[in-house]
Design a protein around this motif. Structure first.
Motif, mmCIF file in Angstrom:
data_model
loop_
_atom_site.group_PDB
_atom_site.id
_atom_site.type_symbol
_atom_site.label_atom_id
_atom_site.label_comp_id
_atom_site.label_asym_id
_atom_site.label_seq_id
_atom_site.Cartn_x
_atom_site.Cartn_y
_atom_site.Cartn_z
ATOM 1 N N ALA A 77 0.836 -1.194 0.000
ATOM 2 C CA ALA A 77 0.000 0.000 0.000
ATOM 3 C C ALA A 77 0.872 1.246 0.000
ATOM 4 C CB ALA A 77 -0.935 0.000 1.209
ATOM 5 N N THR A 78 0.359 2.337 -0.548
ATOM 6 C CA THR A 78 1.081 3.610 -0.592
ATOM 7 C C THR A 78 0.206 4.708 -0.005
ATOM 8 O OG1 THR A 78 0.284 4.138 -2.823
ATOM 9 C CG2 THR A 78 2.359 2.912 -2.640
ATOM 10 N N MET A 79 0.875 5.695 0.596
ATOM 11 C CA MET A 79 0.187 6.867 1.156
ATOM 12 C C MET A 79 0.843 8.106 0.558
ATOM 13 S SD MET A 79 -0.591 7.829 5.145
ATOM 14 C CE MET A 79 1.128 7.721 5.629
ATOM 15 N N ARG A 80 0.097 8.843 -0.244
ATOM 16 C CA ARG A 80 0.626 9.987 -0.998
ATOM 17 C C ARG A 80 0.020 11.282 -0.485
ATOM 18 N NH1 ARG A 80 -1.085 11.982 -6.260
ATOM 19 N NH2 ARG A 80 -2.528 10.206 -6.316
ATOM 20 N N GLN A 81 0.894 12.248 -0.240
ATOM 21 C CA GLN A 81 0.456 13.553 0.279
ATOM 22 C C GLN A 81 0.669 14.638 -0.767
ATOM 23 O OE1 GLN A 81 1.705 16.874 3.672
ATOM 24 N NE2 GLN A 81 2.489 14.792 3.849
ATOM 25 N N LEU A 82 -0.268 15.578 -0.838
ATOM 26 C CA LEU A 82 -0.152 16.743 -1.709
ATOM 27 C C LEU A 82 -0.233 17.993 -0.841
ATOM 28 C CD1 LEU A 82 -2.133 14.522 -3.476
ATOM 29 C CD2 LEU A 82 -1.326 16.135 -5.216
ATOM 30 N N ARG A 83 0.707 18.922 -1.088
ATOM 31 C CA ARG A 83 0.861 20.101 -0.249
ATOM 32 C C ARG A 83 0.754 21.368 -1.102
ATOM 33 N NH1 ARG A 83 3.307 19.170 4.549
ATOM 34 N NH2 ARG A 83 4.419 21.161 4.511
ATOM 35 N N VAL A 84 0.625 22.510 -0.415
ATOM 36 C CA VAL A 84 0.557 23.809 -1.084
ATOM 37 C C VAL A 84 1.716 24.673 -0.604
ATOM 38 C CG1 VAL A 84 -1.932 23.742 -1.410
ATOM 39 C CG2 VAL A 84 -1.001 24.715 0.692
ATOM 40 N N LYS A 85 2.041 25.651 -1.421
ATOM 41 C CA LYS A 85 3.103 26.588 -1.066
ATOM 42 C C LYS A 85 2.574 27.621 -0.069
ATOM 43 C CE LYS A 85 4.996 26.234 -5.746
ATOM 44 N NZ LYS A 85 5.315 26.988 -6.991
ATOM 45 N N PRO A 86 3.412 28.117 0.830
ATOM 46 C CA PRO A 86 2.967 29.181 1.735
ATOM 47 C C PRO A 86 2.828 30.497 0.981
ATOM 48 C CG PRO A 86 5.284 28.722 2.086
ATOM 49 C CD PRO A 86 4.799 27.686 1.111
#
Length: 578
Positions: A131-140
């Motif tokens: 299984a994989t856990m993928r995170q997506l983030r934003v710039k400050p």
């Protein structure tokens, strides 16, 4: 010398009888054409239903329902993913529920899980790879009031830099540690992932990935360490968990996607998709035979449509049924292409599984998208095939009351729809602006439109409107009921009923068409209906027209001529001998 008599002409019919006989002949020709078309279409629709409804699997819902309850853990209130509202609760579900279910634990009697390597804790599903856990983030972003702020997710403000643990410093070094690797950005080419559409946004195909690899203790320690390092923080906008399962008992794959959306407002919203997929092209010989027959019929329809296009040319696109046939043909051939791709994908997965003994990561996200596309295409094939039943009703005007009513009321309905659209849009703006922050149904224009349509169908909850605004709620609701439900809907029904009455009165003055003629012939053939004297006279006239019936007075002169001709032959033969 006696000559050979010429053919005797039958008695002549009057003009009315000739017209009636000609119409009857045309009806007979048309009758066999109609019967041939009906039988062809019944065969086609039967094969279509066999192909479409033999594709889904009966165990698909049961398997998806089991996995949904198993992973979401809705039976425990403190570990229910659907009730997660904060980051800490999400970590609690991840470490105490998801990780425990991801590996096969001991049996109920304490025995170790022998021969269950790679299975999840339900002992029925084999995990393909990991299984994989993928995170997506934003710039400050810089804000005017405070020093920094974090906006909602979009493809333009997605953070694609790699960091050291705790997200403090950027780095370009790729670590071998699964925890440190989770802070390194990876592209879609490296991950074999695609864009995923959530409830509040569509998320990119890259991200920061942690792989659930290793033993149960290692995975639990890694999750605890990621929690301590703050892997999920205020810049996180989505965490997508993806895994692929295989149930050997029913031969079904399942693509599992668990999404947690972290909004800029501070809320956490979770959703999950469990999509059973079967890569078997055909489950039985009968399904293969039905598919072959179906495609042969599609080829036959293509030939008919090609002839119609050559004959009509540009006018071919002026007919509604031309688009129905084209839609059916395109959806059918596209489904064949997806069937072929699915078979090749099954061969590829089987080869990878046999070479690696199941220890290889296979992402079925694209396969689930294609499988959804196949389901849509089969649905449209069934839609286009079934809607052609209306076309068969053209042989009987009484069965086409719906179509004739729409034709007669088209102009009035267009005028009414224009007026109704203005009225509905005005109430849409009113409800959206007044209750966008009080009612969850009015949080968006689409949700508000859906709520107003439900109110049109008299499905509403007036108590929520009263709580949202003590005066404006009931007042706006009353205005909507009066103007839209009472007035507009009454006008719509009046237009339809009035045109229906006119069409029915017009059809009462006409004959029932070819269906009545076919029914009458069938009743005579089975003996349910006896022929009257008028029918016998009509049949005698028809035989007379075809040269099969002669009046006895006309037959006398013909027999005398034949007798004289025979005597003449005997006399000539005797004279030739002497």
């Amino acid at each position: 010398m006696i000559t050979r008599p010429s053919s005797i002409r039958p008695g002549r019919l009057n003009e009315a009888e000739l017209i009636r006989l000609r119409q009857k002949r045309l009806k007979e020709i048309h009758m066999w054409t109609v019967i041939r078309e009906i039988l062809m279409y019944i065969c086609f629709i039967s094969v279509l239903y066999m192909v479409v409804y033999s594709n889904p699997y009966s165990n698909a819902f049961l398997q998806a329902n089991h996995l949904r309850k198993y992973f979401l853990n809705s039976r425990q209130a403190d570990l229910d993913l659907t009730e997660v509202s904060t980051i800490d609760k999400y970590w609690q579900w991840l470490g105490s529920s998801f990780v425990d279910n991801l590996r096969a634990q001991k049996w109920y009697n304490g025995d170790p899980p022998r021969n269950l390597s790679g299975f999840i804790n339900d002992k029925s599903h084999r995990l393909i790879g990991w299984a994989t856990m993928r995170q997506l983030r934003v710039k400050p972003e810089q804000c005017r009031i405070v020093s920094t702020c974090h906006a909602d997710y979009s493809f333009f403000n997605e953070d694609k830099h790699s960091y050291t643990p705790t997200w403090l410093n950027e780095t370009s070094r790729m670590s071998d540690s699964p925890v440190e690797k989770a802070f390194t950005y990876q592209s879609s080419d490296e991950l074999d992932t695609f864009i995923y559409a959530g409830t509040y946004a569509s998320y990119g195909s890259g991200g920061y990935v942690y792989e659930f690899r290793g033993g149960f203790i290692d995975v639990r320690n890694n999750i605890s360490r990621l929690h301590a390092l703050g892997w999920i923080d205020e810049k996180t906008r989505a965490v997508i968990i993806q895994l692929t399962l295989y149930n050997p008992n029913v031969r079904l794959f399942t693509a599992v996607t668990i999404l947690a959306e972290f909004l800029s407002t501070g809320g956490v919203f979770t959703s999950a998709r469990f999509e059973p997929i079967s890569f078997d092209a055909f489950t039985s010989r009968s399904q293969l035979l039905c598919t072959i027959i179906y495609m042969l019929l599609v080829v036959y329809f293509m030939w008919i449509e090609l002839r119609s296009f050559i004959e009509l040319k540009r006018k071919y696109f002026y007919h509604f049924w031309s688009y129905v046939q084209l839609g059916l043909i395109v959806c059918s051939w596209t489904s064949v292409g997806i069937y072929t791709w699915r078979y090749n994908e099954c061969q590829r997965i089987g080869q990878l599984f046999s070479e690696t003994n199941g220890y290889v990561y296979i992402n079925l996200q694209f396969a689930s998208y294609v499988n959804d596309l196949l389901t849509y295409l089969l649905g449209f094939c069934c839609f286009f095939g079934t809607i052609q039943l209306i076309r068969l009703c053209r042989f009987n005007p009484r069965l086409c009351l719906f179509v004739h009513t729409l034709k007669h009321s088209a102009k009035e309905l267009l005028s009414f729809m224009f007026m109704f659209a203005i009225m509905f849009m005005s109430f849409l703006c009113l409800f959206y602006l007044l209750f966008m922050s009080q009612l969850p149904e009015c949080a968006s224009l689409l949700g508000t439109a859906q709520m107003l349509f439900e109110m049109t169908l008299m499905k509403f909850d007036a108590h929520d409107l009263s709580e949202a605004a003590a005066f404006l709620g009931p007042f706006c609701f009353s205005l909507f009921i009066v103007f839209v439900v009472f007035i507009c809907i009454s006008m719509f029904l009046s237009i339809v009923v009035d045109n229906f009455r006119r069409v029915r009165a017009t059809l009462d003055d006409q004959s029932d068409g070819i269906f009545s003629f076919m029914l009458e012939r069938f009743q005579r053939w089975t003996g349910w209906k006896k022929m009257t004297e008028e029918d016998m006279n009509a049949e005698r006239n028809e035989r007379l027209r075809a040269g099969q019936y002669y009046h006895p007075a006309d037959m006398l002169s013909k027999k005398v001529d034949e007798l004289l001709y025979a005597l003449d032959r005997i006399y000539m033969d005797q004279a030739r001998k002497f």
